[in-house]
Design an enzyme around this catalytic site. Structure first.
Site, PDB file in Angstrom:
ATOM      1  N   GLY A 240       5.787   0.880 -10.952  1.00  0.00           N
ATOM      2  CA  GLY A 240       5.170  -0.032 -10.002  1.00  0.00           C
ATOM      3  C   GLY A 240       6.065  -0.964  -9.236  1.00  0.00           C
ATOM      4  O   GLY A 240       5.627  -1.564  -8.247  1.00  0.00           O
ATOM      5  N   PRO A 276       9.245   4.439 -13.910  1.00  0.00           N
ATOM      6  CA  PRO A 276       9.566   4.047 -12.538  1.00  0.00           C
ATOM      7  C   PRO A 276       9.639   5.254 -11.606  1.00  0.00           C
ATOM      8  O   PRO A 276      10.091   6.323 -12.015  1.00  0.00           O
ATOM      9  CB  PRO A 276      10.953   3.407 -12.683  1.00  0.00           C
ATOM     10  N   GLY A 277       9.202   5.069 -10.392  1.00  0.00           N
ATOM     11  CA  GLY A 277       9.308   6.119  -9.375  1.00  0.00           C
ATOM     12  C   GLY A 277      10.054   5.586  -8.171  1.00  0.00           C
ATOM     13  O   GLY A 277      11.250   5.798  -7.989  1.00  0.00           O
ATOM     14  N   ARG A 278       9.326   4.808  -7.355  1.00  0.00           N
ATOM     15  CA  ARG A 278       9.850   4.319  -6.085  1.00  0.00           C
ATOM     16  C   ARG A 278      11.179   3.571  -6.226  1.00  0.00           C
ATOM     17  O   ARG A 278      12.083   3.741  -5.417  1.00  0.00           O
ATOM     18  CB  ARG A 278       8.802   3.379  -5.479  1.00  0.00           C
ATOM     19  N   ARG A 314       3.192   8.019   4.773  1.00  0.00           N
ATOM     20  CA  ARG A 314       2.938   6.637   4.361  1.00  0.00           C
ATOM     21  C   ARG A 314       2.470   5.722   5.492  1.00  0.00           C
ATOM     22  O   ARG A 314       1.537   4.953   5.299  1.00  0.00           O
ATOM     23  CB  ARG A 314       4.169   6.044   3.652  1.00  0.00           C
ATOM     24  N   CYS A 343      -1.473  15.948  16.396  1.00  0.00           N
ATOM     25  CA  CYS A 343      -2.614  15.594  17.255  1.00  0.00           C
ATOM     26  C   CYS A 343      -3.586  14.679  16.541  1.00  0.00           C
ATOM     27  O   CYS A 343      -4.720  15.081  16.222  1.00  0.00           O
ATOM     28  CB  CYS A 343      -3.281  16.863  17.740  1.00  0.00           C
ATOM     29  N   GLU A 344      -3.111  13.500  16.217  1.00  0.00           N
ATOM     30  CA  GLU A 344      -3.961  12.456  15.643  1.00  0.00           C
ATOM     31  C   GLU A 344      -3.426  11.126  16.168  1.00  0.00           C
ATOM     32  O   GLU A 344      -2.207  10.903  16.131  1.00  0.00           O
ATOM     33  CB  GLU A 344      -3.859  12.421  14.114  1.00  0.00           C
TER      34      GLU A 344
HETATM   35  N1  LLP Z   1       3.045   5.834 -13.569  1.00  0.00           N
HETATM   36  C1  LLP Z   1       1.810   6.128 -13.118  1.00  0.00           C
HETATM   37  C2  LLP Z   1       0.747   6.386 -14.086  1.00  0.00           C
HETATM   38  C3  LLP Z   1       1.544   6.171 -11.734  1.00  0.00           C
HETATM   39  O1  LLP Z   1       0.316   6.438 -11.302  1.00  0.00           O
HETATM   40  C4  LLP Z   1       2.602   5.922 -10.808  1.00  0.00           C
HETATM   41  C5  LLP Z   1       2.360   5.973  -9.367  1.00  0.00           C
HETATM   42  C6  LLP Z   1       3.880   5.639 -11.332  1.00  0.00           C
HETATM   43  C7  LLP Z   1       4.065   5.586 -12.708  1.00  0.00           C
HETATM   44  C8  LLP Z   1       5.056   5.350 -10.453  1.00  0.00           C
HETATM   45  O2  LLP Z   1       4.862   4.217  -9.696  1.00  0.00           O
HETATM   46  P1  LLP Z   1       6.059   3.611  -8.831  1.00  0.00           P
HETATM   47  O3  LLP Z   1       7.122   3.116  -9.775  1.00  0.00           O
HETATM   48  O4  LLP Z   1       6.579   4.672  -7.955  1.00  0.00           O
HETATM   49  O5  LLP Z   1       5.412   2.523  -8.064  1.00  0.00           O
HETATM   50  N2  LLP Z   1       1.898   7.428  -2.463  1.00  0.00           N
HETATM   51  C9  LLP Z   1       1.944   5.985  -2.645  1.00  0.00           C
HETATM   52  C10 LLP Z   1       2.279   5.599  -4.070  1.00  0.00           C
HETATM   53  C11 LLP Z   1       1.344   6.179  -5.090  1.00  0.00           C
HETATM   54  C12 LLP Z   1       1.730   5.802  -6.510  1.00  0.00           C
HETATM   55  C13 LLP Z   1       0.909   6.527  -7.500  1.00  0.00           C
HETATM   56  N3  LLP Z   1       1.229   6.260  -8.851  1.00  0.00           N
HETATM   57  C14 LLP Z   1       2.923   5.394  -1.647  1.00  0.00           C
HETATM   58  O6  LLP Z   1       3.534   6.137  -0.873  1.00  0.00           O
HETATM   59  O7  LLP Z   1       3.076   4.171  -1.570  1.00  0.00           O
END
Ligand code: LLP
Length: 431
Positions: A240, A276-278, A314, A343-344
């Site tokens: 998050g 972590p992802g983002r 996004r 085309c949007e």
């Molecule tokens: N764990 C769970 C259970 C999640 O649902 C997510 C993201 C993460 C970890 C990783 O979260 P992060 O660290 O990346 O914030 N497509 C959207 C973001 C969707 C996130 C979904 N879940 C965007 O482009 O902002």
């Protein structure tokens, strides 16, 4: 530290001038910096290094590219997955099954079985019935499925509504008020090895306050469960943390985050998992694009680029901001609307935005596209899915091909072979 910088007037990724990539593979193209990925991956783990037995599971949904997953695996990351497809990608990238966490609100029986048979390290249960089904699937295989219960702490992450997950009304987790009773029923099931709790309250979180509030609620739950006689050994704190998309964005530092986690979880006596992802891949990627036209507009010109919402969804989905800059800026600026060719009306990357001056044929980039960029690509408007390139030092490699649905029709489109008769039940396949 920036891995994307202008040198001699030309934007580089590490040691590679971006025009070289455009020449080699065309545009649009997603470009990742291996150095930036390693930097972010190591910064996250070292900030949290002092926590007892922390485990790191990269949220594959942010960037499922195999080269990215392999690089992160070498930095000590497992995987947080949400589908059978992500399971295959994580395993193919060499991530040990025991380092895989299976999140996801709608896992099918097939996906649960695949996770079990692969021997993954943790299932994050989203509802009581999922726990029952998983226990049954494990029992018939003489297995014990390691699991935690995902709890919805009813805390607003304070982020975009479409990526907030921790409010009571959202579809994720079990209500924190119901969690103790559900836990008590699930823990008795043969076939399930229930070890603790998981939470995740949303993405692109820019303030530690809601995260801390959510973690404190989970901490209180851990003690309540222990008071009821349960052994709690694991807590999964989700992902998050946000990244700065705008130059002026202020995000919590990793050291502030680590200090908060350490303060809140000090006496929990559990092993912590992070998803972590983002924050790992977001700033490590750019989307390289070429200006097709500069078209006069009612208020400002439209800079129409060859990247579109199918390459980077996004902005269209969340009104997200991605900084735009010229690969060879000439010092002039302009105010423009940046648009893709789809085309949007919503295929816009920026409205009335001050940008580097660009003209037809110029190269430019959208910044910070390394998370939820290529990951969310589609072939809408029968556009190709863009290729992906990894830069490392002064070399670059194609790590994802351009997929061109506009050139290819599927077999079923060319020569319909599989017909089904649906008037009678059961449905029968006809020759
Ligand atoms: N764990 C769970 C259970 C999640 O649902 C997510 C993201 C993460 C970890 C990783 O979260 P992060 O660290 O990346 O914030 N497509 C959207 C973001 C969707 C996130 C979904 N879940 C965007 O482009 O902002």
């Amino acid at each position: 530290m920036s891995f994307f910088e202008h040198r001699d007037g030309i934007l580089h990724a590490e040691g590679v001038a971006l025009p070289a990539i455009a020449d080699a593979v065309g545009t649009p193209v997603h470009i990742y910096s291996a150095g930036a990925l390693r930097h972010a991956a190591n910064a996250f783990t070292s900030a949290l290094r002092d926590l007892p037995s922390a485990r790191f599971a990269f949220a594959v949904k942010a960037n499922p590219n195999s080269a990215v997953l392999r690089l992160l695996a070498r930095c000590g990351y497992g995987a947080d997955i949400v589908s059978g497809g992500e399971l295959r990608r994580a395993l193919d990238a060499g991530i040990a099954a025991s380092d895989i966490v299976f999140s996801g609100v709608g896992k099918t029986d097939r996906e649960l079985i695949d996770g079990l048979e692969a021997g993954i390290g943790q299932f994050n249960l989203e509802l009581e019935e999922e726990g029952r089904v998983l226990a049954q699937l494990a029992r018939v295989r003489q297995m014990h499925a390691p699991a935690v219960l995902r709890v919805n702490p009813d805390v607003d992450g304070g982020t975009h509504a479409k990526i907030t997950t921790g409010k009571r009304a959202s579809k994720f987790g079990v209500d924190i008020a119901d969690a103790p009773d559900i836990y008590a029923r699930l823990v008795q099931l043969d076939g399930l090895d229930l070890q603790g709790i998981a939470l995740h309250i949303g993405s692109q979180i820019s303030d530690l306050t809601p995260l801390e509030a959510a973690y404190r609620r989970i901490g209180a739950l851990v003690f309540e469960l222990r008071a009821r006689g349960h052994t709690i050994t694991r807590v999964d704190l989700g992902g998050g943390l946000g990244v700065a998309y705008r130059p002026e964005d202020k995000m919590p530092s990793l050291s502030d985050y680590a200090a908060m986690v350490s303060r809140v979880t000090r006496d929990w006596n559990v092993s912590l998992t992070f998803e972590p992802g983002r924050v790992i891949t977001g700033l490590a990627g750019v989307l390289l694009t070429r200006v097709i036209w500069v078209k006069p507009g009612a208020t400002h010109p439209f800079v129409i680029v060859d990247a579109a919402m199918n390459d980077l969804a996004r902005p269209a989905l969340y009104d997200a901001y991605h900084h735009f800059s010229a690969v060879r800026p000439d010092g002039r600026t302009m105010v423009a609307n940046i648009a893709g060719p789809v085309c949007e009306t919503g295929d816009m990357f920026g409205v009335d935005r001050p940008i580097d001056h660009v003209g037809r044929g110029d190269l430019a980039v959208f910044h910070a596209t390394g998370a939820y960029g290529a990951a969310m690509a589609s072939s809408y408007n029968s556009r190709p899915v863009s290729p992906q390139v990894m830069v490392d030092g002064d070399t670059f490699e194609l790590v994802g091909d351009r997929l061109a649905p506009c050139d290819v029709t599927t077999r079923s489109e060319r020569e319909p072979r599989t017909a089904y008769r649906a008037h009678n039940t059961p449905v029968r396949q006809v020759a």
